[in-house]
Write a protein that holds these residues in place. Structure first.
Motif, PDB file in Angstrom:
ATOM      1  N   LEU A   1       0.833  -1.196   0.000  1.00  0.00           N
ATOM      2  CA  LEU A   1       0.000   0.000   0.000  1.00  0.00           C
ATOM      3  C   LEU A   1       0.871   1.251   0.000  1.00  0.00           C
ATOM      4  O   LEU A   1       1.847   1.329   0.751  1.00  0.00           O
ATOM      5  CB  LEU A   1      -0.906   0.004   1.243  1.00  0.00           C
ATOM      6  N   ILE A   2       0.517   2.209  -0.846  1.00  0.00           N
ATOM      7  CA  ILE A   2       1.134   3.533  -0.823  1.00  0.00           C
ATOM      8  C   ILE A   2       0.029   4.559  -0.641  1.00  0.00           C
ATOM      9  O   ILE A   2      -0.949   4.585  -1.399  1.00  0.00           O
ATOM     10  CB  ILE A   2       1.918   3.832  -2.112  1.00  0.00           C
ATOM     11  N   LEU A   3       0.171   5.404   0.386  1.00  0.00           N
ATOM     12  CA  LEU A   3      -0.759   6.497   0.623  1.00  0.00           C
ATOM     13  C   LEU A   3      -0.177   7.768   0.033  1.00  0.00           C
ATOM     14  O   LEU A   3       0.963   8.120   0.331  1.00  0.00           O
ATOM     15  CB  LEU A   3      -1.004   6.678   2.124  1.00  0.00           C
ATOM     16  N   VAL A   4      -0.945   8.452  -0.808  1.00  0.00           N
ATOM     17  CA  VAL A   4      -0.502   9.698  -1.430  1.00  0.00           C
ATOM     18  C   VAL A   4      -1.369  10.822  -0.880  1.00  0.00           C
ATOM     19  O   VAL A   4      -2.567  10.897  -1.174  1.00  0.00           O
ATOM     20  CB  VAL A   4      -0.604   9.645  -2.966  1.00  0.00           C
ATOM     21  N   GLU A   5      -0.766  11.684  -0.067  1.00  0.00           N
ATOM     22  CA  GLU A   5      -1.522  12.775   0.551  1.00  0.00           C
ATOM     23  C   GLU A   5      -1.365  14.050  -0.257  1.00  0.00           C
ATOM     24  O   GLU A   5      -0.255  14.518  -0.505  1.00  0.00           O
ATOM     25  CB  GLU A   5      -1.045  13.025   1.978  1.00  0.00           C
ATOM     26  N   SER A   6      -2.486  14.641  -0.653  1.00  0.00           N
ATOM     27  CA  SER A   6      -2.465  15.906  -1.370  1.00  0.00           C
ATOM     28  C   SER A   6      -2.150  17.048  -0.421  1.00  0.00           C
ATOM     29  O   SER A   6      -2.383  16.967   0.796  1.00  0.00           O
ATOM     30  CB  SER A   6      -3.826  16.163  -2.017  1.00  0.00           C
ATOM     31  N   GLY A   7      -1.653  18.151  -0.981  1.00  0.00           N
ATOM     32  CA  GLY A   7      -1.621  19.385  -0.218  1.00  0.00           C
ATOM     33  C   GLY A   7      -3.036  19.848   0.054  1.00  0.00           C
ATOM     34  O   GLY A   7      -3.980  19.466  -0.638  1.00  0.00           O
ATOM     35  N   GLY A   8      -3.210  20.693   1.062  1.00  0.00           N
ATOM     36  CA  GLY A   8      -4.535  21.184   1.399  1.00  0.00           C
ATOM     37  C   GLY A   8      -5.153  21.975   0.260  1.00  0.00           C
ATOM     38  O   GLY A   8      -4.496  22.809  -0.354  1.00  0.00           O
ATOM     39  N   ASP A   9      -6.417  21.692  -0.042  1.00  0.00           N
ATOM     40  CA  ASP A   9      -7.069  22.328  -1.181  1.00  0.00           C
ATOM     41  C   ASP A   9      -8.539  22.527  -0.850  1.00  0.00           C
ATOM     42  O   ASP A   9      -8.939  22.418   0.306  1.00  0.00           O
ATOM     43  CB  ASP A   9      -6.877  21.461  -2.429  1.00  0.00           C
ATOM     44  N   ASN A  10      -9.344  22.779  -1.849  1.00  0.00           N
ATOM     45  CA  ASN A  10     -10.762  23.032  -1.623  1.00  0.00           C
ATOM     46  C   ASN A  10     -11.595  21.820  -2.011  1.00  0.00           C
ATOM     47  O   ASN A  10     -11.070  20.721  -2.163  1.00  0.00           O
ATOM     48  CB  ASN A  10     -11.204  24.287  -2.398  1.00  0.00           C
ATOM     49  N   LEU A  11     -12.884  22.017  -2.174  1.00  0.00           N
ATOM     50  CA  LEU A  11     -13.794  20.897  -2.401  1.00  0.00           C
ATOM     51  C   LEU A  11     -13.719  20.326  -3.815  1.00  0.00           C
ATOM     52  O   LEU A  11     -14.404  19.356  -4.121  1.00  0.00           O
ATOM     53  CB  LEU A  11     -15.232  21.327  -2.097  1.00  0.00           C
ATOM     54  N   THR A  12     -12.891  20.908  -4.671  1.00  0.00           N
ATOM     55  CA  THR A  12     -12.804  20.421  -6.049  1.00  0.00           C
ATOM     56  C   THR A  12     -11.616  19.488  -6.267  1.00  0.00           C
ATOM     57  O   THR A  12     -11.411  19.006  -7.379  1.00  0.00           O
ATOM     58  CB  THR A  12     -12.693  21.594  -7.040  1.00  0.00           C
ATOM     59  N   ALA A  13     -10.808  19.228  -5.245  1.00  0.00           N
ATOM     60  CA  ALA A  13      -9.594  18.431  -5.427  1.00  0.00           C
ATOM     61  C   ALA A  13      -9.930  16.971  -5.737  1.00  0.00           C
ATOM     62  O   ALA A  13     -10.682  16.328  -5.009  1.00  0.00           O
ATOM     63  CB  ALA A  13      -8.727  18.503  -4.174  1.00  0.00           C
ATOM     64  N   THR A  14      -9.377  16.476  -6.833  1.00  0.00           N
ATOM     65  CA  THR A  14      -9.487  15.064  -7.189  1.00  0.00           C
ATOM     66  C   THR A  14      -8.145  14.587  -7.720  1.00  0.00           C
ATOM     67  O   THR A  14      -7.341  15.374  -8.213  1.00  0.00           O
ATOM     68  CB  THR A  14     -10.561  14.834  -8.269  1.00  0.00           C
ATOM     69  N   PHE A  15      -7.917  13.285  -7.636  1.00  0.00           N
ATOM     70  CA  PHE A  15      -6.673  12.680  -8.088  1.00  0.00           C
ATOM     71  C   PHE A  15      -6.823  12.113  -9.497  1.00  0.00           C
ATOM     72  O   PHE A  15      -7.880  11.587  -9.853  1.00  0.00           O
ATOM     73  CB  PHE A  15      -6.269  11.537  -7.159  1.00  0.00           C
ATOM     74  N   SER A  16      -5.754  12.184 -10.254  1.00  0.00           N
ATOM     75  CA  SER A  16      -5.709  11.497 -11.539  1.00  0.00           C
ATOM     76  C   SER A  16      -5.767   9.994 -11.321  1.00  0.00           C
ATOM     77  O   SER A  16      -5.110   9.457 -10.418  1.00  0.00           O
ATOM     78  CB  SER A  16      -4.421  11.860 -12.278  1.00  0.00           C
ATOM     79  N   LYS A  17      -6.515   9.307 -12.165  1.00  0.00           N
ATOM     80  CA  LYS A  17      -6.554   7.848 -12.086  1.00  0.00           C
ATOM     81  C   LYS A  17      -5.243   7.230 -12.547  1.00  0.00           C
ATOM     82  O   LYS A  17      -5.014   6.041 -12.346  1.00  0.00           O
ATOM     83  CB  LYS A  17      -7.733   7.313 -12.901  1.00  0.00           C
ATOM     84  N   GLY A  18      -4.386   8.037 -13.153  1.00  0.00           N
ATOM     85  CA  GLY A  18      -3.051   7.567 -13.476  1.00  0.00           C
ATOM     86  C   GLY A  18      -2.116   7.569 -12.293  1.00  0.00           C
ATOM     87  O   GLY A  18      -1.026   6.995 -12.343  1.00  0.00           O
ATOM     88  N   LEU A  19      -2.534   8.223 -11.202  1.00  0.00           N
ATOM     89  CA  LEU A  19      -1.699   8.299  -9.996  1.00  0.00           C
ATOM     90  C   LEU A  19      -2.185   7.356  -8.906  1.00  0.00           C
ATOM     91  O   LEU A  19      -1.379   6.654  -8.292  1.00  0.00           O
ATOM     92  CB  LEU A  19      -1.685   9.737  -9.471  1.00  0.00           C
TER      93      LEU A  19
END
Length: 231
Positions: free
Chosen positions: A121-139
């Motif tokens: 398992l790898i956890l990838v934590e985003s920087g703080g953002d707003n309600l629109t933040a989503t991750f690429s499915k490539g990541l």
């Protein structure tokens, strides 16, 4: 709905990428965690590491715009050995590094798999953002979005891609609800209206086993991932 658990009729998270790597072996499941500043993303990552590190081989990638603050928090709290934590300084809006130009994060993920792998398992934590933040499915293969009750009990009703589409919505800091005037039942109803069958977990990381619903969800996703790789 019980406020400390996911929906009873939980829809399984969609696993976006191939579970088998180029060498024919199962690669690590990658789970992204996003959410507004101060919602408790890093604390949730730390709690997950403590709960899972004795049973899984895991690593973490953190994202900050100009610092290594989140990685340093994890290192200070010794949630994992230092070599299992990598920091990415995005130098720009967090959206860029997790959704638009994911190259720095992919490099960090691949470096961890190469240096300390094999990983479960790898956890990838985003920087703080707003309600629109989503991750690429490539990541990442699945994503968690963390909000907190102190931000207002109208956040689930406001929606946004993070709230409505994340594979798991976490409503954190439930212990603060009486002090900030947040109605947890209302948040639960609004979240269900926005998300349908997608699960919601209510957490208080100050409580013993407060991260338990998120841990259970991660274990379920990893079981699905392992079965998919074996198929």
């Amino acid at each position: 709905m019980h406020l400390d658990h996911s929906h009873d009729h939980e829809a399984p998270a969609a696993l976006s990428a191939d579970a088998v790597g180029p060498d024919g072996t199962r690669r690590a499941l990658r789970i992204g965690l996003g959410g507004p500043v101060g919602s408790g993303k890093t604390a949730t990552v730390a709690a997950l590491c403590r709960a899972l590190r004795d049973e899984l081989s895991l690593a973490v990638v953190t994202n900050d715009i100009y610092t290594r603050e989140d990685a340093e928090f994890l290192l200070r709290n010794a949630v994992l050995p230092p070599e299992r934590i990598q920091a990415v300084e995005t130098g720009a809006c967090p959206h860029t590094a997790i959704r638009d130009d994911i190259s720095a994060n992919l490099e960090a993920v691949e470096d961890l798999e190469h240096t300390v792998g094999p990983l479960d398992l790898i956890l990838v934590e985003s920087g703080g953002d707003n309600l629109t933040a989503t991750f690429s499915k490539g990541l990442v293969d699945a994503q968690i979005f963390v909000i907190d009750v102190a931000g207002g009990d109208d956040i689930p009703r406001k929606g946004g891609p993070g709230v409505t589409t994340a594979d798991l919505l976490v409503v954190n800091k439930t212990d603060l609800a009486p002090y900030v005037g947040s109605d947890l039942e209302r948040m639960a109803r609004d979240a269900q209206e926005q998300r349908g069958d997608l699960p919601v977990a209510f957490t208080s990381l100050t409580a013993e086993n407060g991260v338990a619903p998120v841990v259970a969800w991660v274990r379920d996703r990893l079981a699905d991932w392992t079965a998919r790789a074996a198929a």
